[in-house]
Scaffold this motif. Structure first.
Motif, PDB file in Angstrom:
ATOM      1  N   THR A 151      59.478  98.018  26.550  1.00 49.98           N
ATOM      2  CA  THR A 151      58.094  97.179  27.056  1.00 49.98           C
ATOM      3  C   THR A 151      56.820  98.168  26.659  1.00 49.98           C
ATOM      4  O   THR A 151      55.970  97.732  25.961  1.00 49.98           O
ATOM      5  CB  THR A 151      58.138  97.193  28.640  1.00 49.98           C
ATOM      6  N   GLU A 155      53.619  96.831  24.337  1.00 51.16           N
ATOM      7  CA  GLU A 155      52.308  97.178  24.481  1.00 51.16           C
ATOM      8  C   GLU A 155      51.667  98.036  23.474  1.00 51.16           C
ATOM      9  O   GLU A 155      50.538  97.626  22.908  1.00 51.16           O
ATOM     10  CB  GLU A 155      52.139  97.849  25.929  1.00 51.16           C
ATOM     11  N   VAL A 183      57.135  97.262  36.070  1.00 53.99           N
ATOM     12  CA  VAL A 183      56.197  96.138  36.010  1.00 53.99           C
ATOM     13  C   VAL A 183      55.577  95.641  37.462  1.00 53.99           C
ATOM     14  O   VAL A 183      54.659  95.201  37.424  1.00 53.99           O
ATOM     15  CB  VAL A 183      57.114  94.901  35.572  1.00 53.99           C
ATOM     16  N   SER A 186      52.750  97.836  38.056  1.00 51.24           N
ATOM     17  CA  SER A 186      51.694  97.880  37.252  1.00 51.24           C
ATOM     18  C   SER A 186      50.412  96.815  37.258  1.00 51.24           C
ATOM     19  O   SER A 186      50.760  95.765  37.610  1.00 51.24           O
ATOM     20  CB  SER A 186      52.078  97.806  35.591  1.00 51.24           C
ATOM     21  N   HIS A 188      49.042  95.817  34.843  1.00 46.04           N
ATOM     22  CA  HIS A 188      48.872  94.881  33.767  1.00 46.04           C
ATOM     23  C   HIS A 188      49.945  93.669  33.902  1.00 46.04           C
ATOM     24  O   HIS A 188      50.070  93.198  32.883  1.00 46.04           O
ATOM     25  CB  HIS A 188      49.105  95.898  32.505  1.00 46.04           C
ATOM     26  N   TYR A 189      50.753  93.655  34.808  1.00 43.23           N
ATOM     27  CA  TYR A 189      51.698  92.640  35.116  1.00 43.23           C
ATOM     28  C   TYR A 189      51.613  91.906  36.321  1.00 43.23           C
ATOM     29  O   TYR A 189      51.241  92.496  37.324  1.00 43.23           O
ATOM     30  CB  TYR A 189      53.155  93.188  34.683  1.00 43.23           C
ATOM     31  N   GLU A 190      51.818  90.736  36.056  1.00 45.18           N
ATOM     32  CA  GLU A 190      52.225  89.909  37.487  1.00 45.18           C
ATOM     33  C   GLU A 190      53.645  89.518  37.403  1.00 45.18           C
ATOM     34  O   GLU A 190      54.055  88.682  36.679  1.00 45.18           O
ATOM     35  CB  GLU A 190      51.152  88.548  37.367  1.00 45.18           C
ATOM     36  N   SER A 191      54.539  89.930  38.238  1.00 43.99           N
ATOM     37  CA  SER A 191      55.812  90.051  38.309  1.00 43.99           C
ATOM     38  C   SER A 191      56.573  89.190  39.346  1.00 43.99           C
ATOM     39  O   SER A 191      55.884  89.121  40.605  1.00 43.99           O
ATOM     40  CB  SER A 191      56.280  91.565  38.457  1.00 43.99           C
ATOM     41  N   SER A 210      57.914  88.798  34.308  1.00 38.65           N
ATOM     42  CA  SER A 210      56.593  89.545  34.254  1.00 38.65           C
ATOM     43  C   SER A 210      55.544  88.913  33.362  1.00 38.65           C
ATOM     44  O   SER A 210      56.055  88.979  32.194  1.00 38.65           O
ATOM     45  CB  SER A 210      56.828  90.905  34.120  1.00 38.65           C
ATOM     46  N   PHE A 212      52.061  89.375  31.239  1.00 39.42           N
ATOM     47  CA  PHE A 212      51.062  90.507  30.693  1.00 39.42           C
ATOM     48  C   PHE A 212      49.829  90.130  31.125  1.00 39.42           C
ATOM     49  O   PHE A 212      49.339  88.957  30.701  1.00 39.42           O
ATOM     50  CB  PHE A 212      51.569  90.823  29.309  1.00 39.42           C
TER      51      PHE A 212
END
Ligand SMILES: Cc1ncnc2c1ncn2[C@@H]1O[C@H](/C=C/CNC(=O)c2cc(-c3ccc(F)cc3)cc(O)c2O)C[C@H]1O
Ligand SMILES: [Mg+2]
Length: 214
Positions: A151, A155, A183, A186, A188-191, A210, A212
């Motif tokens: 992952t 990125e 994830v 972070s 940077h992620y909606e999980s 997740s 991005f």
């Protein structure tokens, strides 16, 4: 020497499925693995979640890490819009060979590229070798301790864009605890976790989706 489990799975497809009919290939594999011998396909229960996420994302470019026999490859490719492409990565040549035959039996060979080699080596080559700018969708189903490094590699290689969806199998069983931490913590992620069960069993497992955020 005798046949391998993937080879027996291929035989079951050739015997019980209709050439060019992806759904019959999926059903033949599910029936074989439920009633004859278990295999680590994402399976029919988690497969329905994969189908619904995929239909929602409708990716132009998709990546799968860990082809194995091509079961989830067929599930994904059968739902792709015309002109969309799926690249699937598999480092075991015997598995890759069975997968190519199962994908071809389903009639999906024009939508799928099976790439042999370790994901860590191939991800950095996606742009130059396949002309990929971004992936809209990534299905992670390979060695569970590779989910985080790959992952991060996706990125770092600029292969994710705002809105790219990562869907990871087995986050409960066998489990990918480091990945869930990564994830879920972070910015940077909606999980989100989709509870289900381990393929062909009553054991709990699930998929982590997740998005991005860029
Ligand atoms: C780094 C890398 N690059 C390219 N291909 C790679 C790779 N790592 C694995 N692969 C390939 O993906 C496949 C491996 C997937 C690993 N998946 C698993 O180990 C796995 C294991 C189970 C499971 C659950 C309960 C049990 F009791 C026993 C097993 C269930 C699953 O759905 C799985 O995906 C085949 C391998 O050649
Ligand atoms: Mg799996």
């Amino acid at each position: 020497t005798g046949s391998s489990r993937p080879q027996r799975m291929l035989k079951a497809v050739q015997k019980n499925a209709t050439k060019g009919d992806p759904q019959s290939v999926i059903s033949a594999i599910d029936h074989y693995c439920r009633h004859k011998e278990w295999a680590m396909n994402v399976g029919d229960d988690k497969g329905l979640i994969l189908d619904s996420v995929l239909t929602e994302v409708n990716p132009s470019t998709a990546l799968e890490l860990g082809t194995y026999c091509g079961y989830s490859t067929v599930r994904i490719a059968r739902l792709l819009s015309p002109g969309s492409k799926l690249i699937t990565v598999e480092f075991n040549p015997a598995f890759a060979e069975v997968a190519r035959q199962i994908i071809a039996y389903a009639g999906l060979q024009d939508k799928v590229t099976v790439v042999e080699g370790p994901s860590g080596d191939l991800i950095p080559k996606m742009k130059e070798r396949f002309g990929i700018r971004y992936f809209d969708f990534v299905f992670l189903d390979h060695w569970k301790d590779r989910y985080v490094p790959d992952t991060k590699l996706l990125e770092d290689c600029g292969l994710l864009k705002k809105g790219t969806v990562l869907l990871a199998d087995n986050v409960i069983c066998p489990g990918a605890p480091e990945y869930l931490k990564y994830v879920r913590n972070s910015a940077h992620y909606e999980s989100r976790y989709y509870k289900s069960n381990l393929e062909y069993t009553k054991v709990e497992d699930g998929l982590e989706k997740s998005v991005f955020l860029g």
